[in-house]
Write an enzyme that holds these catalytic residues in place. Structure first.
Site, PDB file in Angstrom:
ATOM      1  N   ARG A  23       0.820  -1.222   0.000  1.00  0.00           N
ATOM      2  CA  ARG A  23       0.000   0.000   0.000  1.00  0.00           C
ATOM      3  C   ARG A  23       0.851   1.269   0.000  1.00  0.00           C
ATOM      4  O   ARG A  23       0.480   2.264   0.624  1.00  0.00           O
ATOM      5  CB  ARG A  23      -0.937   0.049   1.223  1.00  0.00           C
ATOM      6  CG  ARG A  23      -2.054  -0.947   1.212  1.00  0.00           C
ATOM      7  CD  ARG A  23      -3.181  -0.474   0.312  1.00  0.00           C
ATOM      8  NE  ARG A  23      -4.264  -1.437   0.309  1.00  0.00           N
ATOM      9  CZ  ARG A  23      -5.352  -1.333   1.055  1.00  0.00           C
ATOM     10  NH1 ARG A  23      -5.520  -0.311   1.853  1.00  0.00           N
ATOM     11  NH2 ARG A  23      -6.276  -2.257   0.983  1.00  0.00           N
ATOM     12  N   ARG A  27      -3.224   6.727   1.532  1.00  0.00           N
ATOM     13  CA  ARG A  27      -3.658   7.961   2.218  1.00  0.00           C
ATOM     14  C   ARG A  27      -2.662   8.556   3.195  1.00  0.00           C
ATOM     15  O   ARG A  27      -2.848   9.659   3.667  1.00  0.00           O
ATOM     16  CB  ARG A  27      -4.983   7.697   2.930  1.00  0.00           C
ATOM     17  CG  ARG A  27      -6.139   7.637   1.961  1.00  0.00           C
ATOM     18  CD  ARG A  27      -7.320   6.948   2.574  1.00  0.00           C
ATOM     19  NE  ARG A  27      -6.963   5.572   2.897  1.00  0.00           N
ATOM     20  CZ  ARG A  27      -7.780   4.709   3.462  1.00  0.00           C
ATOM     21  NH1 ARG A  27      -8.976   5.057   3.802  1.00  0.00           N
ATOM     22  NH2 ARG A  27      -7.376   3.469   3.703  1.00  0.00           N
ATOM     23  N   ARG A  36      -6.958  12.529  -4.351  1.00  0.00           N
ATOM     24  CA  ARG A  36      -8.255  11.959  -3.977  1.00  0.00           C
ATOM     25  C   ARG A  36      -9.333  13.018  -3.718  1.00  0.00           C
ATOM     26  O   ARG A  36     -10.518  12.711  -3.716  1.00  0.00           O
ATOM     27  CB  ARG A  36      -8.098  11.043  -2.762  1.00  0.00           C
ATOM     28  CG  ARG A  36      -7.571   9.677  -3.090  1.00  0.00           C
ATOM     29  CD  ARG A  36      -8.646   8.761  -3.667  1.00  0.00           C
ATOM     30  NE  ARG A  36      -9.492   8.218  -2.616  1.00  0.00           N
ATOM     31  CZ  ARG A  36     -10.719   8.597  -2.370  1.00  0.00           C
ATOM     32  NH1 ARG A  36     -11.301   9.528  -3.096  1.00  0.00           N
ATOM     33  NH2 ARG A  36     -11.401   8.053  -1.384  1.00  0.00           N
ATOM     34  N   ASP A  72      -6.845  -2.402  -7.266  1.00  0.00           N
ATOM     35  CA  ASP A  72      -7.385  -3.033  -6.066  1.00  0.00           C
ATOM     36  C   ASP A  72      -7.772  -4.464  -6.391  1.00  0.00           C
ATOM     37  O   ASP A  72      -8.136  -4.769  -7.528  1.00  0.00           O
ATOM     38  CB  ASP A  72      -8.614  -2.275  -5.557  1.00  0.00           C
ATOM     39  CG  ASP A  72      -8.919  -2.664  -4.124  1.00  0.00           C
ATOM     40  OD1 ASP A  72      -8.339  -2.064  -3.216  1.00  0.00           O
ATOM     41  OD2 ASP A  72      -9.699  -3.617  -3.916  1.00  0.00           O
ATOM     42  N   TYR A 149     -14.633 -11.842  -0.021  1.00  0.00           N
ATOM     43  CA  TYR A 149     -15.351 -10.584  -0.290  1.00  0.00           C
ATOM     44  C   TYR A 149     -16.624 -10.851  -1.086  1.00  0.00           C
ATOM     45  O   TYR A 149     -17.676 -10.275  -0.826  1.00  0.00           O
ATOM     46  CB  TYR A 149     -14.466  -9.612  -1.071  1.00  0.00           C
ATOM     47  CG  TYR A 149     -13.504  -8.858  -0.182  1.00  0.00           C
ATOM     48  CD1 TYR A 149     -13.937  -7.781   0.584  1.00  0.00           C
ATOM     49  CD2 TYR A 149     -12.174  -9.228  -0.091  1.00  0.00           C
ATOM     50  CE1 TYR A 149     -13.070  -7.097   1.414  1.00  0.00           C
ATOM     51  CE2 TYR A 149     -11.292  -8.557   0.739  1.00  0.00           C
ATOM     52  CZ  TYR A 149     -11.745  -7.481   1.494  1.00  0.00           C
ATOM     53  OH  TYR A 149     -10.892  -6.812   2.315  1.00  0.00           O
TER      54      TYR A 149
END
Ligand code: CP3
Length: 348
Positions: A23, A27, A36, A72, A149
Site C-alpha cells: 500500500r 492515504r 483523492r 485493487d 469478499y
C-alpha cells in the site's frame, strides 16, 4: 536498471536488501490525499494516466526498490459481475454477494484485455516510465480472499458466511472458487504479458482458516494459479496476514517468495521454510509510529533475523496505515538500505 528486487526474489546475491511497502501509494501521503480530493478511488483505478501517476509518487518519494501497480483486488470481482461501492468509512461493500448457485453461475470469467483494459494500459504506461529504473509488481487477490469478499459482501469479522458455505455446501463453494481461480489465472497472465515483472498474490484473509481448511479449501486454487504462471520465470510472491500456522502449506503452493506478517519472527519462519525459498517482510506497520531510533533498531533486528534466509525483501507485515507519518516510511527505507549494505564482491 535496479533489479535487486528481482534478484532477491530469485535468491541471487544482492548488494543490499531491497525494500518496498505494501500500500505504498495511499492515504498516508499528502500527494495521494490531494489527488483523492479531485477523483474517487475507483476513478483513479480506472484512469491509466492517473493510476500510473499514483503508482510513481511513492517510488520517487520513498526511494523503494519496486513499484506496485495502483489498483485493487476487487477490480477483478467487479469484472466478474459483482457491483462494488468503495465506502470511505466501512471499506468496500459488495452489493450482490454470491450466496447460491444461480448467482455463482451468473458470474463471468472475464477476458482482461476486454473487461479491465485500464489495468493493462496502466502497466504498459508504467513499464515505459520505469524503463531503466525499478521493476513493476502486478498483483491479484488470491482465490480464497477474493471469494471471501464476494460471499461475505465486504470485510468480515468471523467469516461465518463463507465458512458455512465451505462446510454446508462444498459443491457451491468449489464451483465459485473454480471460476475465481480461472479468472485470476487469466488476469495475472495478462498482467505479465502487459509487462508486470513480478506478481504478488494477496491472500489477506486466509489466516482465519484452520490449517486443514486452508489445505483443502484455499491451497489447491492458489497452487493452480502459480502452476499456470510458473513457466514464465516471473517471480510470484504469496502473502497471508496471519501466516504463522500456514507456512508449510504456503510453500506447497509453489511461490518464489513468501510474504510474512509481523506476528512471526523472520528467523523462525526461515527455519521452518528451509533454504530454498525467499521471504518478504515483516515489520509491524504500527512500528512506524515509534521514534526514529527505535524504527532503526527494529529494521536492524529484522535484517539480522534474515541473515540465514536465501533471499530477503524488506516490507511491512501488512499495508502501511493511513495515519503513518511519511517521514517515518522514508526513514525505514533508508535504514534498510544503510544497514544491509554488503561489501562489494565480484559477483554482486
Ligand atoms: O500496494 C499498493 O500501493 C497498491 C495498491 C493496492 C490497493 N489495494 C489500493 C487501495 C493494493 C495492492 C490493494 C490490495 C487490496 N485491496 C487488498 C489486499 C492487501 C491488503 O491490504 O490486505 C485488500 C484486502 C483490498 C480490499 C480493500 N481495498 C479494502 C479492504 C479497502 C478499504 C480499506 C482501506 O484501506 O481503505 C480498499 C480500498 C483501497 N485500496 C485504498 C487504496 C489506496 C483506499 C481507498 C481510498 O483512497 O479511499
Amino acid at each position: 536498471m535496479n533489479d535487486i528486487f528481482l534478484k532477491a526474489c530469485r535468491k541471487e546475491k544482492v548488494p543490499y536488501t531491497p525494500v518496498w511497502i505494501m500500500r505504498q501509494a495511499g492515504r498516508y501521503m499528502k500527494e495521494y490525499r490531494d489527488i483523492r480530493e479531485k477523483y474517487s478511488f475507483i476513478t483513479l483505478c480506472k484512469t491509466p494516466d492517473l493510476a500510473a501517476e499514483v503508482t510513481l509518487t511513492p517510488v520517487k518519494k520513498l526511494g523503494v526498490d519496486a513499484a506496485i501497480l495502483f489498483s485493487d483486488i476487487l477490480i477483478l470481482a467487479e469484472a466478474m459481475g459483482i457491483e462494488i461501492a468503495f465506502n470511505e468509512k466501512d471499506g468496500p461493500l459488495l452489493k450482490n454477494p454470491v450466496r447460491d448457485k444461480s448467482s455463482a453461475d451468473s458470474l463471468s470469467i472475464p477476458d482482461p484485455e476486454d473487461k479491465v483494459p485500464f489495468v493493462m494500459e496502466t502497466i504498459r504506461i508504467l513499464r515505459n516510465k520505469l524503463e531503466g529504473g525499478i521493476p513493476l509488481i502486478g498483483f491479484s487477490g488470491a482465490p480464497f480472499t477474493l471469494a471471501s469478499y464476494m460471499v461475505e459482501g465486504g470485510t468480515s469479522r468471523n467469516f461465518t458466511i463463507i465458512k458455512r458455505m465451505m462446510y454446508q455446501n462444498p459443491s457451491l463453494y468449489h464451483t465459485l472458487l473454480d471460476k475465481i481461480t480461472k479468472s485470476i489465472s487469466l488476469y495475472v497472465s495478462s498482467q505479465i504479458k502487459a509487462g508486470a515483472q513480478a506478481i504478488q498474490l494477496f491472500d489477506t484473509w486466509a489466516g482465519i482458516l484452520a490449517p486443514e481448511d486452508y489445505r483443502d479449501f484455499a491451497l489447491p486454487y492458489t497452487k493452480a494459479i502459480i502452476e499456470n504462471i510458473k513457466g514464465t520465470s516471473t517471480p510470484i510472491i504469496l502473502y497471508i496476514n496471519g501466516c504463522g500456522g500456514l507456512l508449510e502449506f504456503m510453500k506447497e503452493a509453489g511461490p518464489d517468495v513468501i510474504s510474512l506478517d509481523w506476528r512471526i519472527g523472520l528467523d523462525r519462519a526461515t527455519q521452518r521454510l528451509g533454504k530454498d525459498i525467499a521471504v518478504q517482510g515483516n515489520l509491524d506497520p504500527c512500528a512506524l509510529f515509534l521514534p526514529p531510533e527505535k524504527i532503526e533498531s527494529r529494521v536492524r533486528d529484522i535484517l539480522e533475523k534474515a541473515k540465514d534466509s536465501p533471499g530477503h525483501i524488506f516490507n511491512l507485515g501488512h499495508g502501511i496505515l493511513p495515519e503513518t507519518p511519511v517521514e517515518n516510511a522514508i526513514l525505514m527505507v533508508e535504514a534498510v538500505h544503510k544497514f544491509s549494505k554488503r561489501p562489494k564482491t565480484q559477483d554482486t
